[in-house]
Design a protein around this motif. Structure first.
Motif, PDB file in Angstrom:
ATOM      1  N   PRO A  57       0.814  -1.228   0.000  1.00 22.76           N
ATOM      2  CA  PRO A  57       0.000   0.000   0.000  1.00 22.76           C
ATOM      3  C   PRO A  57       0.844   1.274   0.000  1.00 22.76           C
ATOM      4  O   PRO A  57       0.415   2.297  -0.535  1.00 22.76           O
ATOM      5  CB  PRO A  57      -0.833  -0.115   1.276  1.00 22.76           C
ATOM      6  N   ALA A  61       0.564   4.156  -2.827  1.00 21.35           N
ATOM      7  CA  ALA A  61       0.392   5.568  -2.481  1.00 21.35           C
ATOM      8  C   ALA A  61       1.456   6.425  -3.153  1.00 21.35           C
ATOM      9  O   ALA A  61       1.188   7.550  -3.585  1.00 21.35           O
ATOM     10  CB  ALA A  61       0.449   5.743  -0.965  1.00 21.35           C
ATOM     11  N   GLN A 146      -3.822   3.908   2.742  1.00 22.41           N
ATOM     12  CA  GLN A 146      -4.170   4.740   1.591  1.00 22.41           C
ATOM     13  C   GLN A 146      -4.869   6.032   2.025  1.00 22.41           C
ATOM     14  O   GLN A 146      -4.545   7.124   1.548  1.00 22.41           O
ATOM     15  CB  GLN A 146      -5.079   3.954   0.639  1.00 22.41           C
TER      16      GLN A 146
END
Length: 267
Positions: A57, A61, A146
């Motif tokens: 993640p 991002a 996120q």
């Protein structure tokens, strides 16, 4: 000549004295530690794919936003320290059937011999619930990352401390796993007679409030929907555990009443 009174048979289900309880507790702790240590060694060898999954993640991002988002290893031994900690958490998760069995083995002396056969039922409920909580936390984690990284202003750098990042991830996983298995512990304590079901029921307001506070803390996303999604299953499990314990207590009372009626009839 009057006959001697018959000796009472020793009750195999009698409660152990405090000293024996402490010795039994120490024995179970040692066995749990050995099991976790064995699986921690195995976790060392699967650290890389686990770390890559946790880092995914962050990489997403970084790809979707402006500026730099990355995990930062500050100290010289930080990478080694983090690998050890992650391996231990992997060991705890992987060895969950073992240490959950040890928990049951510690509680089961308080049960009647006819009730100890429910070991398979306890593990059959506790292990999936623990792993279900772990899976739920694993699902929440990338969404939380996120959302939180989206608060970063454009063209700025977000260097995440590796220790803090991994501690947050591991705490989330273990907290949800233990929270989901707690209702099974409630049932075990009720069946052993340690905590009556009415005690759990009397404290339901505090329990619900605690569950929502726990969900609010462990789901760091700013929306209330995620918190509610986490809290509702935990509340349902709490009340379900009370119901299972109450049914067992009622069954015990009925059996005791039948035995009393049979003894009165034979008198």
């Amino acid at each position: 000549m009057a006959s001697k009174p018959a000796r009472r048979k020793q009750n195999p289900d009698a409660r152990m004295p405090l000293r024996e309880h402490l010795l039994e507790f120490r024995k179970r702790i040692i066995l749990v530690a050995i099991g976790i240590a064995v699986f921690t060694v195995a976790g060392w060898f699967v650290y890389t794919p686990v770390f890559e999954a946790l880092q995914a993640p962050i990489l997403r991002a970084a790809d979707t936003g402006d500026g730099l988002v990355a995990i930062n290893f500050e100290g010289l031994a930080t990478a080694l320290d983090m690998q050890i900690k992650v391996s231990v958490v992997i060991g705890v998760v992987a060895s969950s059937p073992w240490w959950l069995y040890q928990l049951w083995a510690f509680v089961s002396p308080g049960l009647r011999s006819t009730e100890r056969r429910y070991t398979a039922g306890f593990l059959g409920a506790a292990v999936p619930l623990f792993l279900g909580g772990v899976a739920l936390a694993w699902w929440v984690f990338p969404h939380a990352v996120q959302i939180l990284t989206d608060f970063r202003p454009e063209n700025t750098t977000n260097l995440l401390n590796a220790q803090m990042f991994m501690t947050f991830a591991m705490r989330l996983v273990l907290a949800f796993g233990l929270a989901f298995v707690f209702p099974v512990v409630m049932v075990a304590l009720t069946w052993s007679g340690a905590v009556p079901s009415r005690t759990w029921l009397k404290g339901w307001r505090w329990a619900v409030m605690g569950i929502f506070v726990f969900a609010a803390i462990m789901t760091p996303t700013p929306d209330a929907i995620t918190m509610i999604i986490m809290a509702i299953p935990m509340c349902a499990l709490y009340f379900g555990a009370i119901g299972v314990g109450a049914l067992r207590e009622r069954s015990r009372r009925r059996r005791a009443a039948r035995q009393q009626d049979s003894a009165d009839a034979d008198a």
